[in-house]
Design an enzyme around this catalytic site. Structure first.
Site, PDB file in Angstrom:
ATOM      1  N   ARG A 179       0.811  -1.242   0.000  1.00  0.00           N
ATOM      2  CA  ARG A 179       0.000   0.000   0.000  1.00  0.00           C
ATOM      3  C   ARG A 179       0.831   1.274   0.000  1.00  0.00           C
ATOM      4  O   ARG A 179       0.417   2.301   0.544  1.00  0.00           O
ATOM      5  CB  ARG A 179      -0.987   0.028   1.179  1.00  0.00           C
ATOM      6  CG  ARG A 179      -1.950  -1.132   1.207  1.00  0.00           C
ATOM      7  CD  ARG A 179      -2.885  -1.186   0.003  1.00  0.00           C
ATOM      8  NE  ARG A 179      -3.640  -2.412   0.026  1.00  0.00           N
ATOM      9  CZ  ARG A 179      -3.292  -3.519  -0.669  1.00  0.00           C
ATOM     10  NH1 ARG A 179      -2.237  -3.502  -1.477  1.00  0.00           N
ATOM     11  NH2 ARG A 179      -4.025  -4.598  -0.601  1.00  0.00           N
ATOM     12  N   SER A 229     -10.861  -0.420   3.427  1.00  0.00           N
ATOM     13  CA  SER A 229     -10.248  -0.775   4.714  1.00  0.00           C
ATOM     14  C   SER A 229      -9.687   0.480   5.364  1.00  0.00           C
ATOM     15  O   SER A 229      -8.868   1.170   4.765  1.00  0.00           O
ATOM     16  CB  SER A 229      -9.098  -1.764   4.513  1.00  0.00           C
ATOM     17  OG  SER A 229      -9.587  -2.952   3.970  1.00  0.00           O
ATOM     18  N   GLU A 299      -4.747   2.984   6.914  1.00  0.00           N
ATOM     19  CA  GLU A 299      -4.515   2.883   5.457  1.00  0.00           C
ATOM     20  C   GLU A 299      -5.120   4.133   4.795  1.00  0.00           C
ATOM     21  O   GLU A 299      -4.589   4.692   3.842  1.00  0.00           O
ATOM     22  CB  GLU A 299      -5.174   1.617   4.903  1.00  0.00           C
ATOM     23  CG  GLU A 299      -5.043   1.499   3.383  1.00  0.00           C
ATOM     24  CD  GLU A 299      -5.427   0.133   2.843  1.00  0.00           C
ATOM     25  OE1 GLU A 299      -5.200  -0.879   3.529  1.00  0.00           O
ATOM     26  OE2 GLU A 299      -5.953   0.099   1.716  1.00  0.00           O
TER      27      GLU A 299
HETATM   28  C1  LIG Z   1     -15.572  -0.198  -1.157  1.00  0.00           C
HETATM   29  C2  LIG Z   1     -14.077  -0.068  -1.258  1.00  0.00           C
HETATM   30  C3  LIG Z   1     -13.294  -1.183  -1.454  1.00  0.00           C
HETATM   31  C4  LIG Z   1     -11.900  -1.067  -1.541  1.00  0.00           C
HETATM   32  N1  LIG Z   1     -11.153  -2.202  -1.770  1.00  0.00           N
HETATM   33  C5  LIG Z   1      -9.817  -2.100  -1.880  1.00  0.00           C
HETATM   34  C6  LIG Z   1      -9.029  -3.271  -2.150  1.00  0.00           C
HETATM   35  O1  LIG Z   1      -9.532  -4.381  -2.285  1.00  0.00           O
HETATM   36  N2  LIG Z   1      -7.682  -3.112  -2.262  1.00  0.00           N
HETATM   37  C7  LIG Z   1      -7.074  -1.891  -2.134  1.00  0.00           C
HETATM   38  O2  LIG Z   1      -5.837  -1.810  -2.264  1.00  0.00           O
HETATM   39  N3  LIG Z   1      -7.808  -0.779  -1.893  1.00  0.00           N
HETATM   40  C8  LIG Z   1      -9.142  -0.850  -1.765  1.00  0.00           C
HETATM   41  N4  LIG Z   1      -9.892   0.281  -1.526  1.00  0.00           N
HETATM   42  C9  LIG Z   1      -9.208   1.578  -1.318  1.00  0.00           C
HETATM   43  C10 LIG Z   1      -9.007   2.419  -2.593  1.00  0.00           C
HETATM   44  O3  LIG Z   1      -9.976   2.102  -3.566  1.00  0.00           O
HETATM   45  C11 LIG Z   1      -7.603   2.239  -3.163  1.00  0.00           C
HETATM   46  O4  LIG Z   1      -6.623   2.678  -2.242  1.00  0.00           O
HETATM   47  C12 LIG Z   1      -7.379   2.993  -4.483  1.00  0.00           C
HETATM   48  O5  LIG Z   1      -6.099   2.688  -4.935  1.00  0.00           O
HETATM   49  C13 LIG Z   1      -7.507   4.507  -4.338  1.00  0.00           C
HETATM   50  O6  LIG Z   1      -7.576   5.069  -5.638  1.00  0.00           O
HETATM   51  P1  LIG Z   1      -8.231   6.505  -5.876  1.00  0.00           P
HETATM   52  O7  LIG Z   1      -8.116   6.819  -7.318  1.00  0.00           O
HETATM   53  O8  LIG Z   1      -9.590   6.554  -5.306  1.00  0.00           O
HETATM   54  O9  LIG Z   1      -7.223   7.404  -5.061  1.00  0.00           O
HETATM   55  P2  LIG Z   1      -7.559   8.554  -3.988  1.00  0.00           P
HETATM   56  O10 LIG Z   1      -8.262   7.937  -2.818  1.00  0.00           O
HETATM   57  O11 LIG Z   1      -8.184   9.717  -4.641  1.00  0.00           O
HETATM   58  O12 LIG Z   1      -6.067   8.930  -3.555  1.00  0.00           O
HETATM   59  C14 LIG Z   1      -5.272   7.980  -2.878  1.00  0.00           C
HETATM   60  C15 LIG Z   1      -3.824   8.503  -2.865  1.00  0.00           C
HETATM   61  O13 LIG Z   1      -3.316   8.523  -4.195  1.00  0.00           O
HETATM   62  C16 LIG Z   1      -2.875   9.827  -4.540  1.00  0.00           C
HETATM   63  N5  LIG Z   1      -3.159  10.019  -5.963  1.00  0.00           N
HETATM   64  C17 LIG Z   1      -4.365   9.925  -6.601  1.00  0.00           C
HETATM   65  N6  LIG Z   1      -4.209  10.137  -7.923  1.00  0.00           N
HETATM   66  C18 LIG Z   1      -2.883  10.387  -8.125  1.00  0.00           C
HETATM   67  C19 LIG Z   1      -2.095  10.707  -9.269  1.00  0.00           C
HETATM   68  N7  LIG Z   1      -2.630  10.819 -10.502  1.00  0.00           N
HETATM   69  N8  LIG Z   1      -0.759  10.904  -9.110  1.00  0.00           N
HETATM   70  C20 LIG Z   1      -0.182  10.805  -7.874  1.00  0.00           C
HETATM   71  N9  LIG Z   1      -0.873  10.511  -6.755  1.00  0.00           N
HETATM   72  C21 LIG Z   1      -2.215  10.305  -6.879  1.00  0.00           C
HETATM   73  C22 LIG Z   1      -3.642  10.781  -3.624  1.00  0.00           C
HETATM   74  O14 LIG Z   1      -2.916  11.979  -3.409  1.00  0.00           O
HETATM   75  C23 LIG Z   1      -3.705   9.943  -2.353  1.00  0.00           C
HETATM   76  O15 LIG Z   1      -2.485  10.051  -1.658  1.00  0.00           O
HETATM   77  C24 LIG Z   1     -11.277   0.198  -1.442  1.00  0.00           C
HETATM   78  C25 LIG Z   1     -12.077   1.351  -1.268  1.00  0.00           C
HETATM   79  C26 LIG Z   1     -13.463   1.219  -1.179  1.00  0.00           C
HETATM   80  C27 LIG Z   1     -14.293   2.460  -1.023  1.00  0.00           C
END
Ligand SMILES: Cc1cc2nc3c(=O)[nH]c(=O)nc-3n(C[C@H](O)[C@H](O)[C@H](O)COP(=O)(O)OP(=O)(O)OC[C@H]3O[C@@H](n4cnc5c(N)ncnc54)[C@H](O)[C@@H]3O)c2cc1C
Length: 304
Positions: A179, A229, A299
């Site tokens: 992560r 999570s 996380e």
């Molecule tokens: C219902 C649910 C289930 C989930 N299941 C999982 C799972 O099974 N496994 C898992 O790993 N995660 C899971 N997650 C968590 C989440 O979806 C992941 O961490 C995902 O990678 C976040 O992506 P995001 O685009 O929403 O990023 P955001 O939440 O918008 O940002 C996360 C981080 O990434 C950075 N970021 C975003 N875009 C960029 C970019 N273009 N360049 C540089 N940095 C950037 C942000 O600054 C922040 O630090 C889940 C979430 C939910 C709501």
């Protein structure tokens, strides 16, 4: 002041890609968060570079978000620029007999990318089909599920640093760990990522995706606003299990609740504030430590 910054942004950035005092509750899966001073959705490298220049010239802090599915934005909102890259292309390149490269813009949802891969009979991304993030956020977080993570499929990424310079980094240079990645250590905005994938059988891909979807539907509160999570997996324990064993399922503070379905998720019952979530996080951490002696680590990322 905001008017002066807006004027500078408009020299290059399209008006439609700029919002002022934008509620972040509209851009996070928790549906929580105060206003961002500027919410910017660049659609080209030129726009992104100009945003970096305006930020630097005016000493404005930058926050990047993807689909907002791993973040909690504070009730006071976010000062400065919030950038949500709007790079939404998918290109299939380097087609060989059984292998293929796929380039995806950082704003592409993994759900959309996986569906496109399924239609093209390209396998390797099924594990991420139901992780609700965009390419940029998933690469930064080294998102993973079902025994695989981004580290296993990323070939290279292109990103822009805060000076507006472009870099291309290999898989190893991402510094992937559980992560986290290089982008947990440096400020950079991922523009696109190339994935190394393989041709496979569409029915097998479809069946794998169905299995993953069923797993989530039955085990996770996916119909409640949340950010997945809340805590990281422990080194020698399953965090959700020990939260459950501490009797914390259903514990709530204001509108925030430890999910009754999955103790690892904190959900928004409808009217939670960021403070409710943070107070509940604090309570859970302290209870778990008092009852088990184990420290649990967030996380979820707190923004603002
Ligand atoms: C219902 C649910 C289930 C989930 N299941 C999982 C799972 O099974 N496994 C898992 O790993 N995660 C899971 N997650 C968590 C989440 O979806 C992941 O961490 C995902 O990678 C976040 O992506 P995001 O685009 O929403 O990023 P955001 O939440 O918008 O940002 C996360 C981080 O990434 C950075 N970021 C975003 N875009 C960029 C970019 N273009 N360049 C540089 N940095 C950037 C942000 O600054 C922040 O630090 C889940 C979430 C939910 C709501």
């Amino acid at each position: 002041m905001k008017e002066e910054i807006l004027k500078q942004l408009l020299e290059i950035v399209a008006k439609d890609n700029i919002r002022i005092d934008e509620p972040m509750s509209k851009h996070t899966t928790f549906k929580i968060g105060g206003n961002a001073d500027f919410f910017l959705r660049p659609t080209s490298e030129e726009e992104l570079k100009h945003i970096m220049k305006v930020a630097k010239n005016n000493n404005i802090p930058i926050t990047v978000i993807g689909n907002g599915s791993n973040v909690l934005v504070k009730d006071e909102g976010i000062r400065g620029f919030v950038i949500k890259p709007n790079f939404k292309y998918i290109k299939i390149v380097n087609k060989k007999n059984d292998s293929v490269d796929v380039i995806a813009g950082s704003g592409v949802l993994l759900r959309k990318l996986s569906e496109t891969m399924k239609r093209e009979s390209i396998e390797g991304l099924e594990f991420a089909a139901f992780i609700p993030g965009c390419v940029g956020g998933e690469v930064k977080m080294n998102a993973g599920a079902h025994g695989k993570e981004m580290k296993d499929v990323v070939k290279e990424s292109k990103y822009m640093d805060l000076e507006g310079n472009i870099h291309i980094i290999s898989n190893e240079e991402h510094e992937f760990e559980y992560r986290k990645s290089l982008f947990s250590r440096i400020n950079g905005i991922i523009i696109e990522t190339t994935f190394s994938l393989e041709y496979g059988d569409e029915d097998t891909i479809t069946n794998n995706m169905k299995r993953h979807s069923e797993f989530r539907r039955t085990k996770q509160p996916i119909d409640m606003p949340c950010a997945g999570s809340t805590f990281k997996r422990g080194k020698d324990f399953i965090t959700a299990r020990i939260i459950d064993e501490c009797g914390l399922k259903g514990k709530s503070v204001g509108g925030a609740e430890v999910s009754t379905m999955h103790a690892g998720f904190i959900v928004n019952k409808g009217n939670a504030t960021a403070k409710d979530v943070l107070d509940l996080v604090d309570y859970v951490e302290k209870e778990v430590f008092a009852k088990t002696g184990k420290r649990i680590e967030l996380e979820l990322e707190i923004l603002g």
